[in-house]
Structure formats: structure tokens, C-alpha cells
Design an enzyme around this catalytic site. Structure first.
Site, PDB file in Angstrom:
ATOM      1  N   GLU A  63       0.803  -1.220   0.000  1.00 43.32           N
ATOM      2  CA  GLU A  63       0.000   0.000   0.000  1.00 43.32           C
ATOM      3  C   GLU A  63       0.839   1.275   0.000  1.00 43.32           C
ATOM      4  O   GLU A  63       0.308   2.370  -0.218  1.00 43.32           O
ATOM      5  CB  GLU A  63      -0.944  -0.007   1.203  1.00 43.32           C
ATOM      6  N   GLU A  94       6.555 -21.922   7.461  1.00 46.13           N
ATOM      7  CA  GLU A  94       7.031 -21.108   8.578  1.00 46.13           C
ATOM      8  C   GLU A  94       8.103 -21.822   9.401  1.00 46.13           C
ATOM      9  O   GLU A  94       8.834 -21.186  10.153  1.00 46.13           O
ATOM     10  CB  GLU A  94       5.873 -20.696   9.478  1.00 46.13           C
TER      11      GLU A  94
END
Length: 277
Positions: A63, A94
Site C-alpha cells: 500500500e 514457517e
């Protein structure tokens, strides 16, 4: 539970998150200072995360370009499992600390590396932070664990004590909200400090659609007091570059002069205007 009670419970727990973030504002301040140093010295900011944490980091980085016209390689998000993990869970990724180390191979000593891990123990993030430490980068950790195991690899430990989740272990809830709040507080403050705003206005937003083009005109009107048609004419003369148009109007110069002043001021509108006036 009756449904109204369930909704109230979730809402009441969510309402505790901003207070928990407020408690770590001094640590966020240190991270902002490190981020500004990194960008001003030619370095970058890197986010590393997995699952919900990785998705929040990716969204925050993505963004910044449309909101502040930031080059896309300046704040980079690395997500365990790659882009596929943004829309499809890749839970085993992960646990791969070697992947985190590999993904951090491009980190330099000028960079700031921020690990985002609700548990404060994600191996992928550990690998990235260790590699960053090896090359002398500044490191930070955003977690919801007051005694995060990975804190030993972080120069700045941002531990938001959000407490137990409504659904035990579902860190997409309060911990995820905390990570988003910390990330957008951090990145917004960095953008303000490197001059990507004028007062509280988004003067570097890229006007890529009708809504943003209208907002660009309103922004110039708010910043300068000119009529909308004058603001639109300045934007057109500036080649749709809002910071150039703003400098033109504030300093009464043409587009070429405004663009040169901005380049000399490293994109900081206030410094460009100061130099011209």
C-alpha cells in the site's frame, strides 16, 4: 452463547488491542527512526513473516507505493511460502529457517529488517533475523509475546501484550490486529518523516483512477487555497505528478523548476519549497 453475547465478547476483546499497542509506542519510535535512517542512507526496509503476520506485512508494504509514491523496492515484504501463501495457507513454510536465511540474502548493513511473528518464535523469521544480524543490518521484531524467543536477534523488540485470544491460539484475531496497527503506524510515520506528506495531506499519492484524480485536486485545493480548475491545470502541467504540482503552486514556478527542486530535495516537498522561496 447467544449470538449477541458472542459478538460482544469478540468486540470487547478487540477493543483492548489499541491500548496494548500504545504501551509499545516508545519501541515503535525507535523502529521509525531506524527506518528513516535506512531509507535516507540508500538502504531498504524488509518485512519477514509467515501466515497472518506475513500477509499483514505484505499488505502494508504493497500500500505504500500508491499512497506515498514510494519505489516498490524500498519497503519489501518476504512471506514464508512465497506469493502462494498470500491466498492459500502454506503452514509448513514457517518452519523453514533456512528459507528465511535465503530470503534475507539481499539484506545489507544499511537496511532495517523487521520480523513479524505473533508467537515470537517462527523459524522462518528467525533465519531472516540471524542473517540480517550477520551483515550488520538493524533488526526489529513485532510479536504478541512479552518474552519472545526471537527477541535475542532483535535490536528493537516490539512485544504487544494482547493476551489470550477469544479462540485459543487463533492469532489472526487480536495478535493479527496488533501487527496491522503496529505496521501501519510504523510505515506511516516513516513516510511522514521522509517528507511524503504536506501537513496531513497525501501529496505523493499516485492518481491512477477517477477517485484518486478527484482527490488529487481536492488535496491541492486544501494545501494551497487555489480554485479547483487552477489545481487541475497545475496537475496537467506537472504530468500528473502531484508533488510537482504542489511545489509549482506554492512557489509560483513552472513544472521543470519544481521538478528540479524536488530532485535536489530528495522528494521532500517542504525542502523544495524552502529552497525556492
Amino acid at each position: 452463547m447467544p449470538l449477541p453475547d458472542l459478538l460482544r465478547l469478540i468486540n470487547e476483546q478487540d477493543a483492548t488491542v489499541p491500548g496494548a499497542v500504545a504501551a509499545v509506542l516508545p519501541q515503535i519510535e525507535l523502529a521509525v527512526q531506524a527506518g528513516v535512517r535506512a531509507l535516507r542512507s540508500g538502504g531498504r526496509i524488509h518485512y519477514f513473516g509467515a501466515g497472518t503476520s506475513g500477509r499483514a506485512a505484505f499488505a502494508d508494504a504493497a500500500e505504500l507505493r500508491p499512497t506515498f509514491s514510494l519505489d516498490p523496492d524500498k519497503v519489501v515484504a518476504h512471506v514464508a511460502g512465497g506469493l502462494e501463501a498470500l491466498w492459500s495457507a502454506v503452514e509448513s513454510a514457517e518452519d523453514d529457517d533456512a528459507a528465511g536465511e535465503r530470503d534475507a540474502a539481499s539484506v545489507t548493513s544499511q537496511d532495517l529488517v523487521i520480523g513479524v511473528a505473533a508467537s515470537g518464535a517462527t523459524p522462518y523469521v528467525a533465519g531472516a533475523l540471524r542473517q540480517a544480524r550477520k551483515v550488520g543490518a538493524t533488526t526489529a521484531l513485532i510479536s504478541s509475546h512479552p518474552h519472545a524467543p526471537l527477541a535475542e536477534y532483535a535490536d528493537i523488540d516490539i512485544a504487544v501484550n494482547t493476551g489470550p485470544e477469544v479462540i485459543t491460539g487463533s492469532t489472526r484475531m487480536k495478535a493479527g490486529t496488533a501487527a496491522k496497527l503496529v505496521l501501519h503506524t510504523f510505515s506511516t510515520a516513516v513516510m511522514v518523516r521522509i517528507g511524503r506528506t504536506w501537513s496531513n495531506l497525501m501529496v505523493c499519492a499516485v492518481p491512477t483512477n477517477a477517485k484518486l484524480r478527484q482527490r488529487a485536486v481536492r488535496t491541492l485545493v486544501s494545501a494551497t487555497g487555489v480554485d479547483p480548475d487552477v489545481a487541475q491545470a497545475a496537475i496537467d502541467a506537472a504530468g500528473q505528478e502531484l508533488p510537482v504540482a504542489l511545489v509549482m503552486l506554492l512557489s509560483t514556478v513552472d513544472a521543470a523548476t519544481a521538478r528540479e527542486a524536488l530532485a535536489a530535495a530528495h522528494g521532500v516537498v517542504a525542502d523544495a519549497v524552502r529552497a525556492l522561496t
